[in-house]
Write an enzyme that holds these catalytic residues in place. Structure first.
Site, PDB file in Angstrom:
ATOM      1  CG  ASN A   1      -2.852  -7.418   5.036  1.00 51.48           C
ATOM      2  OD1 ASN A   1      -2.149  -6.444   4.271  1.00 51.48           O
ATOM      3  ND2 ASN A   1      -2.010  -8.416   5.622  1.00 51.48           N
TER       4      ASN A   1
ATOM      5  CG  ASP B   1      -3.487  -3.555   0.957  1.00 53.22           C
ATOM      6  OD1 ASP B   1      -3.062  -4.754   1.568  1.00 53.22           O
ATOM      7  OD2 ASP B   1      -2.740  -3.052   0.026  1.00 53.22           O
TER       8      ASP B   1
ATOM      9  CB  ALA C   1      -0.927  -0.032   1.283  1.00 46.47           C
TER      10      ALA C   1
HETATM   11  O1  MRU Z   1      -1.055  -7.312  -3.547  1.00 43.61           O
HETATM   12  P1  MRU Z   1      -0.016  -6.642  -2.468  1.00 43.61           P
HETATM   13  O2  MRU Z   1       1.225  -7.290  -2.623  1.00 43.61           O
HETATM   14  O3  MRU Z   1       0.234  -5.264  -3.051  1.00 43.61           O
HETATM   15  O4  MRU Z   1      -0.557  -6.678  -1.210  1.00 43.61           O
HETATM   16  C1  MRU Z   1       0.153  -6.058  -0.186  1.00 43.61           C
HETATM   17  C2  MRU Z   1      -0.516  -6.250   1.320  1.00 43.61           C
HETATM   18  O5  MRU Z   1      -1.380  -6.836   1.427  1.00 43.61           O
HETATM   19  C3  MRU Z   1       0.453  -5.465   2.376  1.00 43.61           C
HETATM   20  O6  MRU Z   1       0.424  -6.451   3.665  1.00 43.61           O
HETATM   21  C4  MRU Z   1      -0.232  -4.202   2.619  1.00 43.61           C
HETATM   22  O7  MRU Z   1      -0.143  -3.512   1.202  1.00 43.61           O
HETATM   23  C5  MRU Z   1       0.636  -3.531   3.502  1.00 43.61           C
HETATM   24  S1  MRU Z   1       2.245  -2.901   2.922  1.00 43.61           S
HETATM   25  C6  MRU Z   1       2.795  -2.063   3.985  1.00 43.61           C
END
Ligand code: MRU
Length: 359
Positions: free
Chosen positions: A253, A243, A54
Site C-alpha cells: 500500500n 494495491d 487501485a
Molecule cells: O498512488 P495512489 O494514490 O494510487 O495510491 C493509492 C493507495 O495506496 C491506496 O491506498 C490503494 O490504492 C487502495 S485504494 C482503495
C-alpha cells in the site's frame, strides 16, 4: 455547489466515446471533469495520478480498453483480439503495483476471448457490457466491504487511515473508508484521523476532503504524528486500503503504511487492510515479489510547494508503496469475509468458497 461525493470518480460517456474522470491532481481546490478519448491521454491520466487508487485504476482501464477497440476496423475476431491485447498491454504499462489494473484488463480480454467465434460488433458489445459490469460491481463490493469492516469497530471509536482508499479511489464509498461512511450513516460518531501522506498528499488533499464533505468528524495529521496519537489512546483501529495482497497476506500500500502498522502493533491497536478480491493476487507468493513503483524525486523536492523545499538536484529515493508484512495485519477485510491469519490458508479458502458459490 455539488459535493465531491456526488461526482462519479470514473465513468463511461459512451455517446462521446470518452472516459470521464475527476482530475484528482487539482483537488481539493478545483473539481474538474476530464473527458478522455485518446489512449495516450488515458495512459497519462493513470500514470500521473489524475485517476488513482487501485480499484479506480482498474475501472478506468476497463473503460479505456473498451474505448480503445470500439472504433476498430478489424474484419476478423482474431485480428480484433490481437488489437485488444496490444491495447491492454499498453494500458497495463501505466503503473506497476496495483494489481487491479492487470486484473481488470485480463477480465476484459477473457470476456472477449470466451466469445472468439462471434462477430467483431458482438465482441465490442461484450466489452461494453463487461466494463459496465466492472464499474457496477465496484460499487456493490465497496458496500459489502463497509458492512464487513463495520463489524470490527464500535460507536465513538477513533480511526486512523493512510493515503486515500476512499470514494476517490473507487467508483463510490471507497474501501478503507467504506466502514466509516456506513458507520456515519448509522450514527456511530467516529473520529477519523487522516495521515497527510507524503509526498503526494492523498490523505490531505483527498481523504480529509471527502470525509469532511460527508460530515464525518475528520482530523488531518502529518504522517509522523500517528504514533503520538496512538500513544495518547485516540486510535482504536487502523483501516487502510491496498494495491496488492500477496498469497501470504503481505500487503503493498502507499508508502508509509508499513510504519503505521509497526506503530499500531507497538500500541496494541488492530490494523485492518481492506481489500476487494480484485486486489488479492494469489499468483504472487509474498510481498517480496511485488513490484514497487518508484517515482520522480521532484515529487519530494518541489511538488505542491510554491518554492522548492530541497536543494536542486539533491538525491532522493521515492518509492510510491511499501509492503506491510502479514504478521502486522490483524485481519484482511474483503467483500466476502474478514480473513484472519494464517493468510496463506484463509485467502485460498475464501477464493475456493467464492468459486463454489458461483452459478
Ligand atoms: O498512488 P495512489 O494514490 O494510487 O495510491 C493509492 C493507495 O495506496 C491506496 O491506498 C490503494 O490504492 C487502495 S485504494 C482503495
Amino acid at each position: 455547489m455539488r459535493s465531491i461525493l456526488e461526482y462519479d470518480t470514473v465513468a463511461l460517456d459512451d455517446e462521446n466515446s470518452a472516459l470521464v474522470i475527476i482530475d484528482q491532481t487539482l483537488l481539493p481546490g478545483e473539481i474538474k471533469l476530464l473527458h478522455l478519448t485518446e489512449q495516450s491521454a488515458i495512459w497519462e491520466a493513470i500514470q500521473t495520478l489524475r485517476v488513482r487508487g487501485a480499484p479506480a485504476i482498474g475501472v478506468a482501464a476497463a473503460i479505456g480498453l473498451y474505448l480503445a477497440v470500439k472504433p476498430s476496423a478489424a474484419e476478423t475476431a482474431e485480428a480484433f483480439l490481437d488489437e485488444l491485447h496490444a491495447a491492454a498491454d499498453y494500458l497495463n504499462s501505466a503503473r506497476p503495483t496495483a494489481v487491479n489494473l492487470a486484473w481488470a484488463l485480463k477480465r476484459m480480454e477473457t470476456a472477449a476471448r470466451r466469445r472468439a467465434d462471434d462477430t467483431v460488433p458482438a465482441l465490442k458489445e461484450v466489452l461494453h457490457r463487461e466494463c459496465l459490469a466492472i464499474w457496477e460491481e465496484d460499487i456493490d463490493v465497496c458496500r459489502r466491504l463497509g458492512e464487513n469492516g463495520l463489524t470490527l469497530v464500535k460507536p465513538g471509536d477513533g480511526l486512523l487511515t493512510h493515503c486515500n482508499a476512499g470514494q476517490l479511489a473507487t467508483v463510490r464509498y471507497g474501501t478503507a473508508t467504506a466502514p466509516m461512511y456506513l458507520g456515519h450513516q448509522r450514527g456511530y460518531g467516529f473520529h477519523v484521523y487522516c495521515d497527510e501522506t507524503r509526498p503526494l498528499l492523498q490523505g490531505a488533499r483527498l481523504t480529509s476532503f471527502e470525509l469532511s464533505s460527508a460530515g464525518i468528524d475528520t482530523t488531518l495529521i502529518c504522517d509522523n504524528m500517528a504514533p503520538s496519537l496512538m500513544k495518547r489512546g485516540a486510535i482504536q483501529a487502523v483501516f487502510v486500503g491496498c494495491d496488492r495482497v500477496a498469497a501470504n497476506g503481505d500487503a503493498a500500500n502507499k508508502i508509509g503504511t508499513l510504519g503505521v502498522a509497526i506503530a499500531a502493533k507497538r500500541f496494541g491497536i488492530p490494523f485492518y487492510v481492506v481489500a476487494p478480491l480484485s486486489t488479492i493476487d494469489l499468483a504472487t507468493p509474498t510481498g517480496g515479489e511485488i513490484v514497487i513503483e518508484e517515482r520522480s524525486g521532484d515529487e519530494i523536492r518541489e511538488m505542491w510547494y510554491e518554492k522548492p523545499m530541497a536543494p536542486a538536484g539533491v538525491k532522493t529515493w521515492n518509492p510510491a508503496f511499501d509492503v506491510t508484512d502479514n504478521d502486522l495485519i490483524t485481519a484482511i477485510v474483503t467483500e466476502w469475509c474478514v480473513a484472519r491469519p494464517p493468510y496463506t490458508e484463509s485467502l485460498k479458502e475464501m477464493f475456493q468458497k467464492k468459486e463454489a458459490a458461483q452459478p
